[in-house]
Design a protein around this motif. Sequence first.
Motif, PDB file in Angstrom:
ATOM      1  N   VAL A  13       0.845  -1.190   0.000  1.00 25.34           N
ATOM      2  CA  VAL A  13       0.000   0.000   0.000  1.00 25.34           C
ATOM      3  C   VAL A  13       0.879   1.239   0.000  1.00 25.34           C
ATOM      4  CG1 VAL A  13      -0.173  -0.098   2.526  1.00 25.34           C
ATOM      5  CG2 VAL A  13      -1.816   1.258   1.219  1.00 25.34           C
ATOM      6  N   HIS A  15       0.538   5.464   0.498  1.00 22.97           N
ATOM      7  CA  HIS A  15      -0.380   6.495   0.980  1.00 22.97           C
ATOM      8  C   HIS A  15      -0.182   7.784   0.197  1.00 22.97           C
ATOM      9  CE1 HIS A  15      -2.001   4.362   4.502  1.00 22.97           C
ATOM     10  NE2 HIS A  15      -0.821   3.765   4.518  1.00 22.97           N
ATOM     11  N   LEU A  16      -1.247   8.247  -0.411  1.00 18.12           N
ATOM     12  CA  LEU A  16      -1.267   9.531  -1.103  1.00 18.12           C
ATOM     13  C   LEU A  16      -1.990  10.504  -0.184  1.00 18.12           C
ATOM     14  CD1 LEU A  16      -0.549  11.044  -3.718  1.00 18.12           C
ATOM     15  CD2 LEU A  16      -2.817  10.425  -4.587  1.00 18.12           C
ATOM     16  N   VAL A  19      -5.100   9.195   1.751  1.00 18.49           N
ATOM     17  CA  VAL A  19      -5.757   8.170   0.932  1.00 18.49           C
ATOM     18  C   VAL A  19      -4.799   7.003   0.693  1.00 18.49           C
ATOM     19  CG1 VAL A  19      -6.893   7.674  -1.250  1.00 18.49           C
ATOM     20  CG2 VAL A  19      -7.135   9.941  -0.194  1.00 18.49           C
ATOM     21  N   LEU A  21      -3.496   3.819  -1.268  1.00 19.39           N
ATOM     22  CA  LEU A  21      -3.587   3.187  -2.581  1.00 19.39           C
ATOM     23  C   LEU A  21      -3.048   1.766  -2.449  1.00 19.39           C
ATOM     24  CD1 LEU A  21      -2.228   6.139  -4.760  1.00 19.39           C
ATOM     25  CD2 LEU A  21      -4.606   5.629  -4.144  1.00 19.39           C
ATOM     26  N   ARG A  22      -3.952   0.810  -2.478  1.00 16.44           N
ATOM     27  CA  ARG A  22      -3.588  -0.580  -2.219  1.00 16.44           C
ATOM     28  C   ARG A  22      -3.441  -1.347  -3.532  1.00 16.44           C
ATOM     29  NH1 ARG A  22      -4.265  -1.277   3.191  1.00 16.44           N
ATOM     30  NH2 ARG A  22      -5.565   0.286   4.239  1.00 16.44           N
ATOM     31  N   PHE A  26      -6.214  -2.285  -6.586  1.00 15.22           N
ATOM     32  CA  PHE A  26      -5.967  -1.877  -7.962  1.00 15.22           C
ATOM     33  C   PHE A  26      -6.052  -3.075  -8.906  1.00 15.22           C
ATOM     34  CE2 PHE A  26      -4.156   2.237  -6.593  1.00 15.22           C
ATOM     35  CZ  PHE A  26      -4.746   3.042  -7.557  1.00 15.22           C
ATOM     36  N   TRP A  94      -9.738  -5.224   1.654  1.00 16.04           N
ATOM     37  CA  TRP A  94      -8.451  -4.830   1.092  1.00 16.04           C
ATOM     38  C   TRP A  94      -7.288  -5.654   1.639  1.00 16.04           C
ATOM     39  CZ3 TRP A  94     -11.662  -1.815   4.098  1.00 16.04           C
ATOM     40  CH2 TRP A  94     -11.269  -1.607   5.413  1.00 16.04           C
TER      41      TRP A  94
END
Length: 356
Positions: A13, A15-16, A19, A21-22, A26, A94
């Motif tokens: 993962v 992190h943005l 948020v 992002l995994r 995706f 997730w």
Amino acid sequence: MDLAFIPSPSVGVVHLGPVPLRGYAFCIIIGVFVGVWLGNKRWIQRGGRSGTVADIAVWAVPFGLVGGRLYHVITTPEPYFGEDGHLIDALKVWQGGLGIWGAVALGAVGAWIGCRRRGIPLPAYADALAPGLAIGQAIGRWGNWFNQELYGKPTDLPWALEISPDPAIGRIGGTYHPTFLYECLWCLGVAALVIWADRRFRLGHGRAFALYVAAYCAGRGWIEYMRVDEAHHILGLRLNVWTSLIVFVLAVVYMVVSAKRAPGREAVVEPGAQLAEDAEGAGGEGAGDEAKDGAKVSVEKPTAEKPAGNAEAKAETKGDDAPEKDAPGDAEGEKAGDDDPADADSPAGSGGTKKP
């Protein structure tokens, strides 16, 4: 020392900001989009309308995600209902844990609802979607690579998968069979098989989907046998191995029975699709032609009515002349009037008179 191996990502993962992002999510999302895209192309080739597959997928995908998670939680209840389990973790999709069997089963229920709303036969829709499902699974399996899960037995083969140790979850580092990669390649082979068989034998009435199910189960059986993660066993075999065997037999039986009862392929998969496409394609030209035709009618209509009007006028004249012949005085007056061209040629008020 291993000379070659497949490295695993250090993190699954990124992190943005706030948020996450995994990689697992995706892979699932990309797999869904590719599956719907290919299914749409095949649906159009079978005579359906563009966009129908995506409309029905709006129902099928959420049902499939719920079904996949339910199957995983039911068949692996310890992390959620066990002594040290946490029920809330059942919602953490997730983190991995989607059973394909539950995803296909409950996803089919969602697809049935969508097909029923559109008046489309579910078997035809499933046939169009089958290869896309297999490719979507192939892409989705890379999510297990990001999570470093569902690998096979230890091995020192050049394509072995390197797994990093994690004492928190009891994961032992080393190199293992990359069962996620095996299943990815197998699913791509299944997609190719279904596409070839569908073109060669014109499979219909759900048989292309049944072939996908049977072929996938054949591969999932031996891949499942290689895995070392914890699982329930029945008579010495993992639960998913038994599931593969049972579903494989059901799929083969369906193919045989369906071929006898409904040979060939559906002539119409989406009622009204061809008529709608023809109407859309000829919309601009048809509208212009209709306008021209309307103009022609408005101009030609009075012209067409003239003969009828003249005929009626003549008929009325004849009808009026007939009784007048019985009156000699009138007839002589008309004859005298007809013999005098001066009255016809002289305009009113010209002063022209008739000489006695």
